[in-house]
Design an enzyme around this catalytic site. Structure first.
Site: not given
Length: 323
Positions: A197, A249
């Protein structure tokens, strides 16, 4: 000179031919719909930076979950938007807190017809907006946060989550969550690890949707967008700690990482088509600059082509309705 055998265009001559030889496909069952559920709302609240996305009431969230199941989506990812916040994010642990009741509502509505996933992070619940508790110097305290994550995982599992999604990028979070779930007898609850992320500029609209109170930034715990090898290290650590699924992400700027991770692990790989990616396509389509439906399909196809088994996208229900 073109030789008779050198005509790839033969396989593009009609829609039927193109469909027959198409390499990458996706079905609604591979898509997950992120949803925001607001505490105390009496009607859905539109998110201005994400046309078509709302903060749901509990009732409208139930209806959206029911529709997602009817459409054959693979799952929903739930985010809670509380009315009150504090320094420790205590609402995340409250069985009557908005995220936990939203999980229970979703399970009562859909049962096992789709996978009910829950975001496991403190950022929506803390008054400073960080993903963990702060120490006396104002820094995110990794290990103190882990203890809360373990308790939060159990609360979400007891509310009915099939999968929990630790997203705070704390070192060791997957191992602590797995141990807490197992100790509570929640051995069947899976972990969708936000393993890679990044500290991305493309989260801006999400912060409106989630009612973020962020002060500062998250660069000391989310990954530097310039680093790729670091993502592989994070992913392999999460798999070793017990992650059932790993996620990248954002998606579009990191398709190289999706492909590299798919080649390195045997667990399923997910990718999150995030709010900023959604918003910029919607804005361009609203101005007539792109063909909206084709651009949506091309976006999701590219994520699948890179190697993602699961795609989280705000277009999930719309895509399924068109299928």
């Amino acid at each position: 000179m073109v030789y008779p055998g050198d005509r790839p265009r033969r396989l593009r001559t009609s829609a039927a031919v193109r469909g027959l030889v198409r390499e990458t496909r996706y079905e609604p069952a591979q898509l997950v719909l992120p949803m925001f559920v607001g505490e105390g709302l009496t009607e859905p609240r539109p998110v201005s930076s994400m046309p078509g996305v709302v903060q749901h009431t509990r009732d409208s969230a139930r209806a959206a979950v029911a529709e997602a199941a009817e459409l054959g989506l693979g799952g929903v990812m739930l985010f809670g938007v509380p009315e009150h916040k504090d320094a420790s994010g205590s609402g995340a642990l409250d069985p009557a807190g908005i995220l936990n009741v939203a999980i229970a509502d979703a399970r009562s509505e859909a049962g096992d017809a789709l996978v009910v996933m829950s975001d496991l992070c403190l950022d929506e619940f803390t008054d400073h907006g960080h993903c963990g508790v702060l120490d006396d110097r104002g820094r995110v305290d990794n290990d103190a946060t882990l203890e809360i994550y373990g308790r939060m995982a159990v609360a979400q599992a007891e509310a009915g989550a099939h999968w929990v999604g630790p997203s705070g990028m704390m070192d060791g979070q997957v191992g602590v969550v797995r141990a807490a779930l197992d100790a509570a007898g929640q051995v069947d609850v899976a972990i969708l690890a936000y393993a890679a992320k990044y500290a991305s500029a493309f989260y801006g609209p999400f912060r409106e949707a989630a009612g973020s109170s962020l002060v500062g930034d998250r660069r000391t715990y989310q990954q530097d967008p310039a680093n790729g090898r670091e993502a592989l290290r994070e992913v392999l650590l999460d798999v070793a700690e017990g992650a059932d699924v790993v996620m990248v992400k954002p998606a579009l700027g990191y398709l190289d990482l999706v492909a590299a991770i798919r080649d390195r692990v045997s667990v399923p790989v997910a990718a999150y088509n995030v709010s900023g990616e959604y918003a910029m396509l919607e804005a361009a389509a609203e101005r007539g600059w792109i063909d909206r439906e084709r651009a949506i399909d091309e976006t999701v196809t590219s994520i699948r082509r890179a190697g993602a088994d699961i795609v989280l996208t705000y277009w999930a229900a719309e895509i399924a309705r068109r299928r």
